[in-house]
Scaffold this motif. Structure first.
Motif, mmCIF file in Angstrom:
data_model
loop_
_atom_site.group_PDB
_atom_site.id
_atom_site.type_symbol
_atom_site.label_atom_id
_atom_site.label_comp_id
_atom_site.label_asym_id
_atom_site.label_seq_id
_atom_site.Cartn_x
_atom_site.Cartn_y
_atom_site.Cartn_z
ATOM 1 N N ALA A 97 29.199 49.483 39.145
ATOM 2 C CA ALA A 97 29.696 50.527 40.208
ATOM 3 C C ALA A 97 30.362 49.932 41.421
ATOM 4 O O ALA A 97 31.266 50.379 41.828
ATOM 5 C CB ALA A 97 28.203 51.252 40.788
ATOM 6 N N GLY B 149 34.100 50.754 42.716
ATOM 7 C CA GLY B 149 33.956 51.554 44.067
ATOM 8 C C GLY B 149 34.788 50.710 45.325
ATOM 9 O O GLY B 149 34.829 51.348 46.385
ATOM 10 N N ASP C 209 24.606 48.286 38.637
ATOM 11 C CA ASP C 209 25.053 48.035 39.864
ATOM 12 C C ASP C 209 26.543 47.493 40.147
ATOM 13 O O ASP C 209 27.339 47.541 40.940
ATOM 14 C CB ASP C 209 23.853 47.468 40.697
ATOM 15 N N PRO D 136 31.749 55.965 41.431
ATOM 16 C CA PRO D 136 30.172 56.297 41.848
ATOM 17 C C PRO D 136 29.867 55.355 43.012
ATOM 18 O O PRO D 136 30.734 54.393 43.369
ATOM 19 C CB PRO D 136 29.314 55.292 40.687
ATOM 20 N N TYR D 137 28.982 55.714 43.826
ATOM 21 C CA TYR D 137 28.734 54.930 45.214
ATOM 22 C C TYR D 137 28.172 53.528 44.992
ATOM 23 O O TYR D 137 27.095 53.369 44.133
ATOM 24 C CB TYR D 137 27.681 55.858 45.961
ATOM 25 N N PRO D 138 28.859 52.816 45.402
ATOM 26 C CA PRO D 138 28.727 51.197 45.107
ATOM 27 C C PRO D 138 27.762 50.747 46.085
ATOM 28 O O PRO D 138 27.516 51.307 47.182
ATOM 29 C CB PRO D 138 29.973 50.646 45.431
#
Length: 409
Positions: free
Chosen positions: A146, A150, A143, A106-108
């Protein structure tokens, strides 16, 4: 849970709160036989007044006992409700790093943003603002997970370090609020992540969180053994430096080991471990907060008093409070530490039968960090004891605090 009979739901939450049928019956003012019949479905729960009283004692939303979705509480502190518990549970059940092993991560979020958020979460915890923290934790966990999934290389190690800290924050606040199983899960995750972060001291602090959760779950002996084992690995000397960070982590491991030993009733081991921590505190020289430990000479004395309470020696705890803890350095500690200590001293006074001073300590703690007094199950037990043993009506400040806590005679 919604498919279970109401009696089974009562039994489930009583078990989660580590109450025997007898203790639960005593708090409810019923017989053990009455509780047993309710939980087996032999006796119906058809009075809402009794149902609300049961919910209050078990510290759950009454909707959970009715098999419905819980309603969010609207009280000023809003310590934690079951909606938040389930959101935190869902966040802890995510395995972003494993998914990233097979698919794109996932986009960190930016690491700079994560550093600020984790720092803010630690301060929120150490200022005793538990309601605010539990509302923020689900997003912070997602968050941080992720970010851990990432990033790679040096950034990956920092992301793992931040995630380990978030797990520790979650474990600490969940344990205080009585969610011991989730506290253990979060602490266990923090130990695993610390290895990826390649930071022995982070792993050492993660160990204290695991051991605190084990003690809260009634497993003090493995907690003692684990604390001492890791403390010995991290002890200054030989290949290990004597940096302030290492002294702080090492000292806190010894103090938490002493608390586990006190729960067992092993006063000799308590004394040995506190003596070892005292040497580390003297080398450190002052109260500091490396790795968010609040370790130093003053916190050492706070643990000396707390261990005395766990050993059932309230008089010794009060003596430490009055003679060994100096006001200026104590007042310099963050609110959670001070309010936690005052709660311990309230317990000490209650053990001595001095309910007036026990109540005064709760009031002082409430002024410092209301959530530490109003949200913790152990504080509710102390307040219940004070109300039960007070002759006549309690003083109005105590009665008002008891009302805020939702505690009755």
């Amino acid at each position: 849970m919604e498919e279970l009979p109401i009696g089974r739901r009562v039994a489930y939450w009583r078990g989660r709160r580590k109450m025997s049928q007898q203790v639960f019956a005593d708090r409810l003012g019923k017989s053990k036989s009455w509780v047993d019949k309710v939980e087996r479905g032999v006796r119906r729960l058809d009075k809402f007044s009794v149902l609300y009283e049961i919910a209050d004692i078990l510290q759950v939303d009454v909707q959970l006992l009715l098999g419905k979705d819980p309603e969010r509480r609207t009280d000023a502190l809003n310590c934690i409700d079951q909606v938040e518990v389930e959101e935190i549970r869902a966040a802890l059940e995510r395995y972003d790093s494993m998914s990233a092993y097979f698919d794109a991560a996932p986009y960190p979020p930016p690491l700079a943003d994560m550093r600020k958020a984790v720092n803010h979460a630690w301060l929120t915890y150490q200022y005793g603002r538990y309601g605010m923290l539990t509302r923020a934790l689900p997003k912070l966990l997602r968050d941080a997970q992720a970010a851990d999934a990432g990033f790679s290389g040096d950034d990956g190690r920092e992301a793992a370090h931040l995630l380990g800290q978030v797990y520790q924050i979650a474990s600490s606040v969940l344990r205080k609020l009585g969610e011991c199983d989730l506290a253990w899960l979060a602490a266990d995750r923090s130990m695993a992540v610390a290895q990826r972060a390649d930071d022995q001291l982070l792993a050492g602090i993660a160990t204290t969180r695991v051991c605190n959760a084990l003690v809260a779950m009634g497993r003090p002996r493995p907690a003692l053994e684990l604390n001492v084992t890791i403390a010995n690995r991290l002890a200054p000397g030989g290949a290990n430096d004597a940096s302030p960070e290492r002294l702080s982590v090492y000292g806190l491991l010894l103090l938490q080991g002493a608390m586990a030993a006190a729960r067992i009733g092993d006063s000799a081991t308590v004394g040995d471990l506190i003596s070892g921590a005292e040497e580390a505190a003297l080398l450190l020289g002052s109260d500091q907060n490396h790795y968010w430990t609040s370790f130093g000479p003053t916190n050492l004395e706070l643990h000396r008093a707390a261990a005395a309470v766990e050993l059932g020696d309230g008089g010794r705890a009060v003596e430490v409070h009055q003679l060994r803890i100096k006001e200026p350095p104590f007042n310099a500690l963050l609110p959670e530490r001070r309010a936690h200590h005052l709660l311990d001293i309230a317990r000490g006074y209650a053990q001595m039968g001095d309910v007036a001073n026990a109540g005064e300590m709760l009031l002082c703690g409430d002024r410092l960090a209301p959530s530490e007094i109003r949200c913790r199950p152990i504080a509710h037990e102390v307040m219940s004891d004070i109300l039960r043993r007070t002759r006549g009506a309690p003083p109005s400040p105590i009665a008002e605090l008891a009302e805020h806590m939702g505690v009755g005679v």
